[in-house]
Design an enzyme around this catalytic site. Sequence first.
Site, PDB file in Angstrom:
ATOM      1  CG  HIS A 158      79.939  -4.618 -17.353  1.00 10.43           C
ATOM      2  ND1 HIS A 158      80.608  -3.409 -17.239  1.00 10.43           N
ATOM      3  CD2 HIS A 158      80.023  -4.966 -18.659  1.00 10.43           C
ATOM      4  CE1 HIS A 158      81.083  -3.058 -18.419  1.00 10.43           C
ATOM      5  NE2 HIS A 158      80.745  -3.990 -19.299  1.00 10.43           N
ATOM      6  CE  LYS A 182      83.559  -6.497 -17.584  1.00 11.87           C
ATOM      7  NZ  LYS A 182      83.958  -7.330 -18.737  1.00 11.87           N
TER       8      LYS A 182
END
EC number: 1.17.1.8
Length: 267
Positions: free
Chosen positions: A157, A161
């Site tokens: 990601h 995040k």
Amino acid sequence: MTHMITVAIAGPRGRMGQEAVHTVISREDFQLVGVLDHKEIAENLQQYPQFPDTYDVPVFMDLQTLFNEVKPDVIIDLTTPEAVYEHTKLALKHGVRPVIGTTGFTDEQLQELTDYAKQHGIGAIIAPNFAVGAVLMMKFAAMAAQYMPDVEIIELHHDQKLDAPSGTAIKTAQLIQENRPSHKQGHLDEKETIPGARGADFDGMRIHSVRLPGLVAHQEVLFGGEGQMLTIRHDSYNRASFMSGVKLCVEKVMTLDHLVYGLENIL
């Protein structure tokens, strides 16, 4: 005539939140009636530089006030793991149906919210991933685990995040767990010379989290067998990939009388 679903959005300035705002205002059967923002940017969404072409939508800094004043059918929450549990609980208490795209709930929190929704007959959806392709990846991984029980998960990601592993990785591992005998993988005497090198241990399988700028949301599930490997991978290249799932959840949550965890349960 189709019933107009009134929608509020928590977190309109985030990457996912901006996509959700544009998605809701583009739908003739949805009406955006309010947004929740933790910063006092402006009183109306039209005053935000990200949304010059939207219609008149009031901005609130307090969720209780939002619910009291605009009384939405649904709230889409795309805020932080720290805030989303309280937001979800408050929504259910006000009879507002939550569609949650933020991960980070504990098992105890999920159980409490599930019990409350069931007792009061109100729909709610918590979706670790709104992308239909990601849900299919999880389903295929659960199927494969019956035949190839040695598996590791790598999720990748963007570097902003907040939680690791991702909710999608945890949900994938839970689905695999249902079809895989619990066992430790790797050498029985293996030792990490640097702690964490083998990733998180979930029922003997390993989960690895990568965080880098340039990524959006990606995951691969690796199954190893004698002389072979199976890789199941999904990539979201932009946040528009999640919006078909958001639309589906807003429509579906209006028909539910309980909490659903995972988009795969309503497809």
